[in-house]
Every structure is written in C-alpha cells, then in structure tokens.
Design a protein around this motif. Structure first.
Motif, PDB file in Angstrom:
ATOM      1  N   ALA A  73       1.601  12.704  -9.027  1.00 14.21           N
ATOM      2  CA  ALA A  73       1.016  14.012  -8.705  1.00 14.21           C
ATOM      3  C   ALA A  73       2.073  15.104  -8.779  1.00 14.21           C
ATOM      4  N   GLU A  74       3.263  14.829  -8.293  1.00  9.36           N
ATOM      5  CA  GLU A  74       4.354  15.815  -8.352  1.00  9.36           C
ATOM      6  C   GLU A  74       4.716  16.141  -9.797  1.00  9.36           C
ATOM      7  N   GLN A  75       4.746  15.129 -10.635  1.00 12.85           N
ATOM      8  CA  GLN A  75       5.049  15.353 -12.054  1.00 12.85           C
ATOM      9  C   GLN A  75       3.958  16.188 -12.716  1.00 12.85           C
ATOM     10  N   ASP A  76       2.705  15.899 -12.391  1.00 16.55           N
ATOM     11  CA  ASP A  76       1.587  16.668 -12.946  1.00 16.55           C
ATOM     12  C   ASP A  76       1.653  18.124 -12.494  1.00 16.55           C
ATOM     13  N   ILE A  77       1.979  18.337 -11.230  1.00 20.22           N
ATOM     14  CA  ILE A  77       2.083  19.702 -10.705  1.00 20.22           C
ATOM     15  C   ILE A  77       3.202  20.458 -11.409  1.00 20.22           C
ATOM     16  N   SER A  78       4.323  19.812 -11.618  1.00 19.81           N
ATOM     17  CA  SER A  78       5.439  20.456 -12.310  1.00 19.81           C
ATOM     18  C   SER A  78       5.047  20.837 -13.736  1.00 19.81           C
ATOM     19  N   ALA A  79       4.340  19.961 -14.418  1.00 21.50           N
ATOM     20  CA  ALA A  79       3.889  20.249 -15.780  1.00 21.50           C
ATOM     21  C   ALA A  79       2.908  21.418 -15.787  1.00 21.50           C
ATOM     22  N   LEU A  80       1.993  21.429 -14.831  1.00 22.53           N
ATOM     23  CA  LEU A  80       1.018  22.516 -14.752  1.00 22.53           C
ATOM     24  C   LEU A  80       1.683  23.839 -14.404  1.00 22.53           C
ATOM     25  N   ARG A  96       1.663   7.176  -6.543  1.00 19.88           N
ATOM     26  CA  ARG A  96       0.648   8.211  -6.789  1.00 19.88           C
ATOM     27  C   ARG A  96       1.204   9.594  -6.472  1.00 19.88           C
ATOM     28  N   VAL A  97       1.973   9.699  -5.407  1.00 19.35           N
ATOM     29  CA  VAL A  97       2.571  10.989  -5.039  1.00 19.35           C
ATOM     30  C   VAL A  97       3.551  11.438  -6.121  1.00 19.35           C
ATOM     31  N   GLU A 104       0.831  -1.201   0.000  1.00 18.86           N
ATOM     32  CA  GLU A 104       0.000   0.000   0.000  1.00 18.86           C
ATOM     33  C   GLU A 104       0.867   1.253   0.000  1.00 18.86           C
ATOM     34  N   LEU A 105       1.935   1.260   0.784  1.00 19.27           N
ATOM     35  CA  LEU A 105       2.852   2.397   0.839  1.00 19.27           C
ATOM     36  C   LEU A 105       3.526   2.617  -0.511  1.00 19.27           C
ATOM     37  N   THR A 106       3.905   1.558  -1.165  1.00 20.79           N
ATOM     38  CA  THR A 106       4.527   1.665  -2.487  1.00 20.79           C
ATOM     39  C   THR A 106       3.547   2.255  -3.492  1.00 20.79           C
TER      40      THR A 106
END
Length: 70
Positions: A29-36, A25-26, A18-20
C-alpha cells in the motif's frame, strides 16, 4: 500441561504469520501511494500548463485584435 504450551505456541505462530501478511500488505500500500503521489503531482503540473496555455492564447488574441485595429 504440554498441550497448553503447544496451543500457546501454535497461537503465537499463527499471529506472527498474520502479522507478517499484514506487514506485506502495508508495504504494498505504501508503494502504491508513493506511485500515485508522483502521478498526482504530474497531473497538477498539466492542469497548470493547460490554464496558462488558455491565458496565453487569450492574450495573443487580444494583441492580434489590437494590431488589426490600429
């Protein structure tokens, strides 16, 4: 007992899986935020250029009107 030890081991492995998954997912999300972030910066630049274009057009019209009146 052996069953208790196995139960604890299975529980630990399930938590690790579950942690993996959450770590994956994190990262996504970080990659998506950087792109945005790059997109937002570009949109801000476009908005600035659009505002400056309006100001230049207005100034050109005023200069042209002054030239026509003289």
């Amino acid at each position: 007992t052996d069953i208790d030890a196995l139960n604890a081991s299975v529980s630990t492995k399930a938590e690790l899986v579950e942690l993996t998954a959450v770590a994956g997912r994190v990262t996504t999300a970080e990659q998506d935020i950087s792109a945005l972030e790059g997109t937002i910066v570009n949109k801000v630049d476009v908005a600035t250029v659009d505002a400056l274009e309006i100001r230049v057009t207005s100034a050109e019209q005023e200069i042209s009107a002054l030239g026509d009146g003289g």
